[in-house]
Design a protein around this motif. Structure first.
Motif, mmCIF file in Angstrom:
data_model
loop_
_atom_site.group_PDB
_atom_site.id
_atom_site.type_symbol
_atom_site.label_atom_id
_atom_site.label_comp_id
_atom_site.label_asym_id
_atom_site.label_seq_id
_atom_site.Cartn_x
_atom_site.Cartn_y
_atom_site.Cartn_z
ATOM 1 N N TYR A 136 0.840 -1.192 0.000
ATOM 2 C CA TYR A 136 0.000 0.000 0.000
ATOM 3 C C TYR A 136 0.876 1.243 0.000
ATOM 4 O O TYR A 136 2.008 1.228 0.509
ATOM 5 N N LEU A 137 0.315 2.324 -0.529
ATOM 6 C CA LEU A 137 0.879 3.658 -0.364
ATOM 7 C C LEU A 137 -0.037 4.456 0.548
ATOM 8 O O LEU A 137 -1.254 4.323 0.489
ATOM 9 N N VAL A 138 0.544 5.314 1.387
ATOM 10 C CA VAL A 138 -0.265 6.156 2.266
ATOM 11 C C VAL A 138 0.526 7.398 2.628
ATOM 12 O O VAL A 138 1.760 7.358 2.766
ATOM 13 N N GLU A 139 -0.171 8.530 2.744
ATOM 14 C CA GLU A 139 0.447 9.741 3.270
ATOM 15 C C GLU A 139 0.230 9.773 4.774
ATOM 16 O O GLU A 139 -0.890 9.622 5.249
ATOM 17 N N SER A 140 1.315 9.965 5.518
ATOM 18 C CA SER A 140 1.232 9.996 6.973
ATOM 19 C C SER A 140 2.219 11.016 7.501
ATOM 20 O O SER A 140 3.417 10.942 7.212
ATOM 21 N N SER A 141 1.709 11.995 8.250
ATOM 22 C CA SER A 141 2.550 13.064 8.814
ATOM 23 C C SER A 141 3.403 13.707 7.734
ATOM 24 O O SER A 141 4.604 13.948 7.921
ATOM 25 N N ARG A 142 2.781 13.941 6.578
ATOM 26 C CA ARG A 142 3.411 14.612 5.434
ATOM 27 C C ARG A 142 4.532 13.795 4.804
ATOM 28 O O ARG A 142 5.344 14.317 4.038
ATOM 29 N N ASP A 143 4.601 12.515 5.124
ATOM 30 C CA ASP A 143 5.546 11.606 4.475
ATOM 31 C C ASP A 143 4.784 10.643 3.577
ATOM 32 O O ASP A 143 3.618 10.321 3.832
ATOM 33 N N LEU A 144 5.452 10.179 2.521
ATOM 34 C CA LEU A 144 4.898 9.137 1.665
ATOM 35 C C LEU A 144 5.445 7.795 2.133
ATOM 36 O O LEU A 144 6.663 7.579 2.126
ATOM 37 N N LEU A 145 4.544 6.905 2.560
ATOM 38 C CA LEU A 145 4.949 5.614 3.104
ATOM 39 C C LEU A 145 4.517 4.482 2.185
ATOM 40 O O LEU A 145 3.498 4.573 1.487
ATOM 41 N N MET A 146 5.309 3.395 2.188
ATOM 42 C CA MET A 146 4.918 2.144 1.560
ATOM 43 C C MET A 146 4.780 1.108 2.670
ATOM 44 O O MET A 146 5.673 0.956 3.499
ATOM 45 N N VAL A 147 3.650 0.425 2.682
ATOM 46 C CA VAL A 147 3.345 -0.544 3.728
ATOM 47 C C VAL A 147 3.287 -1.936 3.114
ATOM 48 O O VAL A 147 2.520 -2.177 2.168
ATOM 49 N N PHE A 148 4.101 -2.832 3.633
ATOM 50 C CA PHE A 148 4.117 -4.228 3.185
ATOM 51 C C PHE A 148 3.361 -5.076 4.201
ATOM 52 O O PHE A 148 3.613 -4.984 5.400
ATOM 53 N N CYS A 149 2.445 -5.891 3.704
ATOM 54 C CA CYS A 149 1.681 -6.797 4.561
ATOM 55 C C CYS A 149 2.088 -8.231 4.234
ATOM 56 O O CYS A 149 2.090 -8.634 3.063
ATOM 57 N N TYR A 150 2.428 -8.980 5.277
ATOM 58 C CA TYR A 150 2.792 -10.392 5.128
ATOM 59 C C TYR A 150 1.796 -11.229 5.912
ATOM 60 O O TYR A 150 1.473 -10.914 7.052
#
Length: 361
Positions: A234-248
């Motif tokens: 997933y991609l998400v904006e959090s606290s003005r940062d662009l994050l990539m979240v990996f789910c296993y």
């Protein structure tokens, strides 16, 4: 003798002051139902809401087909909302209060589950290359979400052979994003009024949907080298940062899947991903297709990821008993997972729990 207070005669400025001390949508709706003068705050859209905690929308109630359950994790309360507009339709959630829905009629609409306002979008028949993809109606669109770009609603959809398209209210058709390199899109996010997408291989691309040129996708960065064999990204904006979240995920011998997450932050200068060990005071909310972010409230566990799933795939593949919808919390600090069961009614095979942030306007 009891002296009754006529609350309708309070000065409007005082009523407005009281209203803006309320944080949640349901508290404000209860406030606006007190009397006509208090409802004026709602009608005038004078309430300034704080950032809302997403609600988790479940399948329709099998004893009453128009009723949807919405679980408010902040108040630990299940709301039962009558939504005939969402009956027997596949839905996707968003962080702007809108559901995206599609049904057997192939009509696509935005629906606000709180106000029941709806907006018609171009139908499925207006997607490019739709005839070359022969699938059931509920499979054609893989993921959809709604953004606000420059205060304008933009709906993005990943469809067919994992192509990316978008539309705005009033458009007559969906516009497909052109690609020079063959990307299979899997997730999309709006970050600082720009659209970014992920390919199924984890490649980050910038999606230009405005400007003199046709909409196009531009390569930005490859995925982190250490991540392989993920279940979802997933991609998400959090606290003005662009994050990539990996789910296993790993199948457990009993009831639920084991879920773990790894989170990375994107550096726009170096165009590289850096592992993130902590979310600070933020919380992420993840469902099957969408990820959103917020700050922890009161007793909420900050530095955590709340995820919603069902064991539907495990149920269908292994002929196990369907044990229901469940929500979990993954704690970044100690990498532990806790599971909470939310219901056991067997779902439709195209409906899974989704997060939607409640809004009124």
């Amino acid at each position: 003798m009891v002296n009754w207070v006529d609350w309708s005669h309070l000065p409007y400025d005082l009523v407005l002051f009281i209203a803006n001390k309320l944080h949640s949508v349901e508290d404000f709706l209860a406030f606006s139902a007190v009397c006509h003068s208090w409802r004026l705050v709602y009608l005038n859209k004078s309430w300034t809401p704080s950032r809302q905690v997403p609600w988790l929308m479940l399948d329709e109630n099998h004893t009453s087909e128009f009723i949807r359950g919405f679980f408010n994790i902040y108040k630990n309360k299940m709301h039962k909302l009558r939504l005939p507009e969402a009956h027997d339709r596949r839905c996707w959630g968003s962080s702007h209060g809108w559901l995206i829905t599609i049904g057997h009629d192939l009509e696509i609409r935005l629906l606000n589950p709180i106000t029941q306002a709806s907006i018609n979008l171009p139908p499925q028949s207006t997607f490019e290359n739709r005839i070359s993809v022969k699938v059931d109606w509920y499979v054609f669109i893989h993921r959809a979400t709604v953004f606000k770009i420059q205060d304008e609603l933009v709906t993005m959809a990943i469809y067919g052979n994992h192509s990316l398209a978008f539309c705005r209210p009033g458009d007559s058709l969906w516009t497909t994003v052109q690609i020079s390199t063959y990307f299979l899109f899997i997730n999309v996010v709006c970050y600082r009024n720009q659209v970014f997408a992920l390919s199924i291989m984890g490649t980050l691309v910038l999606v230009e949907i405005d400007g003199p040129d046709p909409p196009r996708a531009i390569y930005m960065a490859s995925p982190p080298k250490d991540e392989k064999h993920w279940q979802q990204i997933y991609l998400v904006e959090s606290s003005r940062d662009l994050l990539m979240v990996f789910c296993y995920e790993a199948n457990s011998a009993y009831r639920h899947k084991l879920v773990k997450f790894r989170v990375y932050k994107f550096d726009f200068d170096s165009r590289e991903w850096t592992i993130l060990e902590s979310l600070g005071d933020c919380v992420l909310y993840v469902d099957d297709s969408h990820c959103t972010s917020g700050h922890a409230w009161d007793d909420f566990e900050c530095n955590s990821i709340y995820f919603a799933q069902d064991n539907l795939d495990w149920w269908l593949t292994h002929a196990q008993k369907f044990v229901g919808y469940y929500m979990g919390v993954y704690r970044m600090k100690d990498k532990s997972t806790e599971i909470f069961c939310l219901g056991e009614d067997p779902p439709s095979h195209y409906i899974s729990p989704i997060w939607v942030t409640p809004t009124l306007w």
